[in-house]
Design a protein around this motif. Structure first.
Motif, PDB file in Angstrom:
ATOM      1  N   CYS A 102       0.906  -1.153   0.090  1.00  0.00           N
ATOM      2  CA  CYS A 102       0.067   0.028  -0.153  1.00  0.00           C
ATOM      3  C   CYS A 102       0.688   1.284  -0.076  1.00  0.00           C
ATOM      4  O   CYS A 102       0.658   2.103  -0.880  1.00  0.00           O
ATOM      5  N   LYS A 131       0.112   9.441   0.898  1.00  0.00           N
ATOM      6  CA  LYS A 131      -0.899   8.574   0.999  1.00  0.00           C
ATOM      7  C   LYS A 131      -1.975   9.379   1.523  1.00  0.00           C
ATOM      8  O   LYS A 131      -2.196   9.995   2.417  1.00  0.00           O
ATOM      9  N   HIS A 272      -8.533  -3.304  -2.064  1.00  0.00           N
ATOM     10  CA  HIS A 272      -9.539  -2.144  -1.522  1.00  0.00           C
ATOM     11  C   HIS A 272     -10.786  -2.556  -1.713  1.00  0.00           C
ATOM     12  O   HIS A 272     -11.514  -2.132  -0.823  1.00  0.00           O
ATOM     13  N   GLU A 298      -2.418  -5.398  -3.522  1.00  0.00           N
ATOM     14  CA  GLU A 298      -1.304  -5.005  -2.372  1.00  0.00           C
ATOM     15  C   GLU A 298      -0.828  -6.186  -1.894  1.00  0.00           C
ATOM     16  O   GLU A 298      -1.356  -7.336  -1.423  1.00  0.00           O
ATOM     17  N   ASP A 309      -2.821  -0.625   5.399  1.00  0.00           N
ATOM     18  CA  ASP A 309      -3.570  -1.607   4.896  1.00  0.00           C
ATOM     19  C   ASP A 309      -3.129  -2.898   4.752  1.00  0.00           C
ATOM     20  O   ASP A 309      -3.393  -3.859   3.985  1.00  0.00           O
ATOM     21  N   GLN A 312      -5.451  -6.140   4.264  1.00  0.00           N
ATOM     22  CA  GLN A 312      -5.855  -6.486   3.011  1.00  0.00           C
ATOM     23  C   GLN A 312      -4.758  -6.923   2.058  1.00  0.00           C
ATOM     24  O   GLN A 312      -4.877  -6.941   0.963  1.00  0.00           O
TER      25      GLN A 312
HETATM   26 MN    MN Z   1      -3.942   0.832   0.346  1.00  0.00          MN
END
Ligand code: MN
Ligand code: PEP
Length: 337
Positions: A102, A131, A272, A298, A309, A312
Motif C-alpha cells: 500500500c 498517502k 481495497h 497489495e 492496509d 488487505q
Molecule cells: Mn491501500
C-alpha cells in the motif's frame, strides 16, 4: 436529447424552448401529439445543459439519449485502446499485474517486495509515497523519499512504477519520475488535478470514487482526455454500499458495463474492494473472468506490521500462488499474464 413539454405548455413556450436550443447549434424535431409536445434534439448536444432546460416551468422532463462523454466513448472508437508504458502494454492480450505494498515504508521493504513480485510475474510495481489517509494522525507516506525508493526499486527490477498523486503541485515531479500516475478514489472528482493531468502525456490510472457512478468515472476520464492526454486506465476498486461486512463492495458488473461504454482499459483492485487479504484471490479471479485488463494488488512482506492496509495485503508466497491460478483464467479468456 429529448425534451418532453408539459401538457399545458403553450405554443409560444414550445417555440421559445425550440429557438433557444437551435441557438446552441442543434436541430430540433417537433413531435406534436394530441396532448403533449416532444422536442427531439439532433446534433452536438454537449453545449446544452439539461438542468437549465428542465428549469423552465413548461418543461416536464429532459431525457438524455446519448452518453455525455465523447473521447472515452466506444461509439466513436470501436477498438480497444492499448496504452504503452515503457515496454509494456495495458489493454491488449496481456493482463497487466500491478503489485506491491500500500505504501513505501523503507528501502529494504520496497526492494524485497519488488523483487518477489517480479519473480512471480508482476508487470508493474505499485506503492504509495503520498498517502490519502482518513485520519490526519495516520502515516501519510514517505513522500519524496518514497518516490526516490520507488525509482530505486524500478532500477533494481526493471518494473515500471505506479504511484498516487495527491496535489497538482507535484505533477512535474511525477511526470519526470513515475511511469503510471495513480489518481486515488478520493480525488476522482478533483477536477483541477484532472485538468492539469490532461496536459501531460503520462498514463493515468484513474480509480473510481467511493460513491461514484460508472458515468461519473468515465466523465472524470473525459476531463483528462479533453486536455489531450488520452492515456487513461480506469480502475474499479469497490464502492460504498449498505454492506458493512466488507470495506467496500466490488462492483464486478462495472467491468462489462465500462467495456461496452468505453474503449479505455479497466483494471480491478481486489485489495481495497473487500479490505480483507483472504478475499483478494477469489475477487482477482472473478475480475479476470468478467474481462478486466489488469489487477492492482497489495502485497506486503510483513502485513501484520504494515504501516497501511496490512489487513488487505497478501504475502509474497500467496501472491505467487495467486499468479499461477490467474494464468489459468487468463488462458480461458484467450489472454496471458
Ligand atoms: Mn491501500
Ligand atoms: C491505494 O491504492 O492505496 C489507495 C489509497 O486506493 P484508493 O484510492 O482506491 O482508496
Amino acid at each position: 436529447m429529448v425534451v418532453i413539454m408539459r401538457c399545458d405548455a403553450t405554443r409560444e413556450e414550445i417555440l421559445t424552448i425550440k429557438e433557444r436550443i437551435e441557438a446552441e447549434g442543434c436541430r430540433v424535431n417537433l413531435i406534436e401529439g394530441e396532448n403533449q409536445c416532444i422536442l427531439g434534439i439532433i446534433g452536438d448536444t454537449t453545449k446544452l445543459d439539461p438542468d437549465k432546460i428542465q428549469a423552465n416551468e413548461c418543461v416536464e422532463r429532459v431525457t438524455k439519449v446519448q452518453q455525455p462523454f465523447k473521447l472515452a466513448n466506444r461509439l466513436f472508437h470501436p477498438g480497444n485502446t492499448e496504452i504503452k508504458v515503457r515496454d509494456r502494454v495495458i489493454g491488449g492480450d496481456k493482463i497487466a499485474i500491478m503489485a506491491g505494498p500500500c505504501s513505501v515504508e523503507s528501502e529494504d521493504q520496497i526492494l524485497e517486495i519488488a523483487k518477489t513480485v517480479k519473480e512471480s510475474g508482476a508487470s508493474f510495481l505499485r506503492g504509495g509515497a503520498f498517502k490519502p489517509r482518513t485520519s490526519p494522525y495516520s502515516f501519510q507516506g514517505l513522500e519524496k523519499e518514497g518516490l526516490e525508493l520507488l525509482k530505486l526499486a524500478r532500477k533494481e527490477t526493471g518494473l515500471p512504477i505506479v504511484t498516487e498523486i495527491m496535489s497538482p503541485d507535484m505533477i512535474d515531479t511525477f511526470v519526470e519520475d513515475v511511469d503510471v500516475i495513480q489518481v486515488g478514489a478520493r480525488n476522482m472528482q478533483n477536477f483541477d488535478l484532472l485538468k492539469q493531468l490532461g496536459k501531460t502525456r503520462t498514463p493515468i490510472l484513474l480509480k473510481r470514487g467511493l460513491s461514484a457512478t460508472i458515468e461519473e468515472l468515465i466523465m472524470s476520464a473525459e476531463y483528462i482526455m479533453a486536455g489531450g492526454n488520452e492515456n487513461v486506465i480506469l480502475c474499479e476498486r469497490g464502492i460504498r454500499t449498505f454492506e458493512t461486512y466488507t470495506r467496500n463492495t466490488l462492483d464486478l458488473s462495472a467491468i462489462p458495463a465500462i467495456k461496452r461504454l468505453s474503449h479505455l482499459p479497466i483494471v480491478v483492485d481486489p485489495s481495497h474492494s473487500a479490505g480483507m487479504w483472504w478475499m483478494v484471490e477469489p475477487l482477482a479471479k472473478a475480475a479476470l473472468a468478467v474481462g478486466a485488463d489488469g489487477l492492482i494488488i497489495e502485497v506486503h512482506n510483513d502485513p501484520a506490521n504494515a504501516r497501511c492496509d496490512g489487513q488487505q495485503s497478501i504475502k509474497p508466497e500467496r501472491f505467487k500462488e495467486l499468479m499461477e491460478g490467474l494464468s489459468e483464467i487468463a488462458k480461458i479468456e484467450k489472454k496471458s499474464i
